[in-house]
Design an enzyme around this catalytic site. Sequence first.
Site, PDB file in Angstrom:
ATOM      1  N   THR A  44       0.832  -1.204   0.000  1.00  0.00           N
ATOM      2  CA  THR A  44       0.000   0.000   0.000  1.00  0.00           C
ATOM      3  C   THR A  44       0.866   1.253   0.000  1.00  0.00           C
ATOM      4  O   THR A  44       0.645   2.186  -0.775  1.00  0.00           O
ATOM      5  CB  THR A  44      -0.911   0.008   1.240  1.00  0.00           C
ATOM      6  OG1 THR A  44      -1.696  -1.180   1.251  1.00  0.00           O
ATOM      7  CG2 THR A  44      -1.822   1.221   1.233  1.00  0.00           C
ATOM      8  N   THR A  45       1.882   1.271   0.855  1.00  0.00           N
ATOM      9  CA  THR A  45       2.762   2.423   0.975  1.00  0.00           C
ATOM     10  C   THR A  45       3.575   2.643  -0.290  1.00  0.00           C
ATOM     11  O   THR A  45       4.011   3.761  -0.572  1.00  0.00           O
ATOM     12  CB  THR A  45       3.699   2.243   2.191  1.00  0.00           C
ATOM     13  OG1 THR A  45       2.921   1.849   3.324  1.00  0.00           O
ATOM     14  CG2 THR A  45       4.436   3.527   2.536  1.00  0.00           C
ATOM     15  N   TYR A 107     -12.805  -4.390  -3.078  1.00  0.00           N
ATOM     16  CA  TYR A 107     -13.999  -3.962  -3.805  1.00  0.00           C
ATOM     17  C   TYR A 107     -15.029  -5.074  -3.985  1.00  0.00           C
ATOM     18  O   TYR A 107     -16.224  -4.858  -3.839  1.00  0.00           O
ATOM     19  CB  TYR A 107     -13.627  -3.367  -5.189  1.00  0.00           C
ATOM     20  CG  TYR A 107     -14.821  -2.754  -5.892  1.00  0.00           C
ATOM     21  CD1 TYR A 107     -15.302  -1.505  -5.511  1.00  0.00           C
ATOM     22  CD2 TYR A 107     -15.481  -3.431  -6.905  1.00  0.00           C
ATOM     23  CE1 TYR A 107     -16.406  -0.946  -6.140  1.00  0.00           C
ATOM     24  CE2 TYR A 107     -16.588  -2.885  -7.536  1.00  0.00           C
ATOM     25  CZ  TYR A 107     -17.044  -1.643  -7.143  1.00  0.00           C
ATOM     26  OH  TYR A 107     -18.150  -1.100  -7.749  1.00  0.00           O
ATOM     27  N   TYR A 133      -2.576 -10.554   3.930  1.00  0.00           N
ATOM     28  CA  TYR A 133      -2.644  -9.153   4.347  1.00  0.00           C
ATOM     29  C   TYR A 133      -4.100  -8.774   4.531  1.00  0.00           C
ATOM     30  O   TYR A 133      -4.865  -8.717   3.579  1.00  0.00           O
ATOM     31  CB  TYR A 133      -1.965  -8.293   3.280  1.00  0.00           C
ATOM     32  CG  TYR A 133      -1.960  -6.797   3.524  1.00  0.00           C
ATOM     33  CD1 TYR A 133      -2.244  -6.237   4.770  1.00  0.00           C
ATOM     34  CD2 TYR A 133      -1.625  -5.925   2.481  1.00  0.00           C
ATOM     35  CE1 TYR A 133      -2.217  -4.882   4.969  1.00  0.00           C
ATOM     36  CE2 TYR A 133      -1.593  -4.554   2.671  1.00  0.00           C
ATOM     37  CZ  TYR A 133      -1.891  -4.030   3.911  1.00  0.00           C
ATOM     38  OH  TYR A 133      -1.863  -2.677   4.105  1.00  0.00           O
ATOM     39  N   ARG A 138      -9.427  -0.650   4.019  1.00  0.00           N
ATOM     40  CA  ARG A 138      -9.166  -0.307   2.620  1.00  0.00           C
ATOM     41  C   ARG A 138      -9.879  -1.240   1.647  1.00  0.00           C
ATOM     42  O   ARG A 138     -10.249  -0.820   0.545  1.00  0.00           O
ATOM     43  CB  ARG A 138      -7.661  -0.357   2.329  1.00  0.00           C
ATOM     44  CG  ARG A 138      -6.897   0.875   2.784  1.00  0.00           C
ATOM     45  CD  ARG A 138      -5.452   0.792   2.334  1.00  0.00           C
ATOM     46  NE  ARG A 138      -4.700   1.984   2.691  1.00  0.00           N
ATOM     47  CZ  ARG A 138      -4.443   3.007   1.869  1.00  0.00           C
ATOM     48  NH1 ARG A 138      -4.894   2.969   0.634  1.00  0.00           N
ATOM     49  NH2 ARG A 138      -3.736   4.034   2.261  1.00  0.00           N
ATOM     50  N   LYS A 161      -0.171 -10.337   7.896  1.00  0.00           N
ATOM     51  CA  LYS A 161      -0.071  -8.935   8.295  1.00  0.00           C
ATOM     52  C   LYS A 161      -1.471  -8.490   8.682  1.00  0.00           C
ATOM     53  O   LYS A 161      -2.367  -8.419   7.836  1.00  0.00           O
ATOM     54  CB  LYS A 161       0.466  -8.067   7.164  1.00  0.00           C
ATOM     55  CG  LYS A 161       0.482  -6.577   7.503  1.00  0.00           C
ATOM     56  CD  LYS A 161       0.899  -5.724   6.313  1.00  0.00           C
ATOM     57  CE  LYS A 161       0.816  -4.236   6.648  1.00  0.00           C
ATOM     58  NZ  LYS A 161       1.179  -3.385   5.482  1.00  0.00           N
ATOM     59  N   ILE A 203       5.023  -4.681  10.086  1.00  0.00           N
ATOM     60  CA  ILE A 203       5.315  -4.106   8.772  1.00  0.00           C
ATOM     61  C   ILE A 203       4.941  -2.638   8.897  1.00  0.00           C
ATOM     62  O   ILE A 203       3.776  -2.286   8.973  1.00  0.00           O
ATOM     63  CB  ILE A 203       4.548  -4.819   7.652  1.00  0.00           C
ATOM     64  CG1 ILE A 203       5.019  -6.273   7.560  1.00  0.00           C
ATOM     65  CG2 ILE A 203       4.754  -4.107   6.322  1.00  0.00           C
ATOM     66  CD1 ILE A 203       4.335  -7.091   6.481  1.00  0.00           C
TER      67      ILE A 203
END
Length: 303
Positions: A44-45, A107, A133, A138, A161, A203
Site C-alpha cells: 500500500t505504501t 472492492y 494481508y 481499505r 499482516k 510491517i
Amino acid sequence: MLTRNITALITPMEASGAVDYAALERLMNHQIQSGTTALVILGTTGEAQTLTAQERWHVIQTSVALAAGRIPIIAGTGSSSTADAIAWTQQLENSGIAACLTVTPYYNKPTPAGLLQHFTQIANHTQLPQILYNVPSRTGCDLQPETIARLAELPTIIGLKDATGDLSRVSRLRGLLPKSFILLSGDDVSALDFMRLGGDGVISVTANVAASAMATLCQLAVDRQWEPAELLNQQLYPLHQALFIESNPIPVKWACHRLGLIASNTLRLPLTPLSAPAQQRVEDALAAANLLPSIQEQATCPH
C-alpha cells in the site's frame, strides 16, 4: 528474517512522475544500515495500484538486485481478481523475492468462503511463501481468524499482516495457529502491544522515516524489555498517528521529503500532496521523535 521490524517502503518518484531508481537505492541502503530486517516493496505504501505492470516488474527486479542478498524482499502481489493474483505471483517465481504479501481482494467484498478459495487457489499455484494481508479499512472485507487458521494448513501460507488494529485478535490467532506461523502487525499505533501479546513484529510505515528507532523498538520487544520499549514508543506515538492523518502514503512521502530522504514529494493521481494543516502536524511529530536536524545542522548542510 521475516519478523521484527519490516519496512513498507515508499516508491520514490521524480518530479515528472517516473520512478526514481537512484532514490530507491538510497532508501534501501538507509534501511539496511538502520537495522531493518526485511522490506515490503509495492505494498500500500509503495503505491502499487498506480504503477503499470511493467513498472511493478522493474521495481521488483531492481529492488532484488540492489538488495544483493543483504535483506529479504517481500513483494506485494494481491489483486481483486484471483486469476490476476495467480499470474502476477507466478511471474515472480524466479525473481529472487523472499515472499509475497497478498492482500484480501478489494472492492468485490467476498464471503469467507470466497476468501478461503481465493487464497487457496493462489497458494496452490506457487511455491513462493505467502503472507496474508488483512486491511478491511481499505478493502471492504475482513479475513476472520477461523479462515486464517484453515489457510495456515497450506504449506506456502506462512504468515499474516494484520492491519485491523484489533488487539483482541492476537490471542485468538495464537490459539488457532501453529507456533511457526508469523504474526505481523500492520498498524504502527498498536504494534508494540501486538508484539507484547505474542506478535512477531510489524510491517511499518513509520520505519520509512524512523528506521533505526523502529529497529530498536522491535529488538526491545524481542528481549521483553517492555519499560524502555514503552518509553521509545511514546516518543514515536505522535508520528505513528500523524503518518495517517491523510491517506497513506501521502503523509509519509511528505515526511521523507522533509527529511531529505527523497528529492521529490511526487505522488500519482488520485493521490494528492499533503495539505498545509497536515504538514504542520507531521512536522511537529517529526520534531517530537527527534528526527529533524537542529538549526545548527541545517545551517551547515549544503543546499
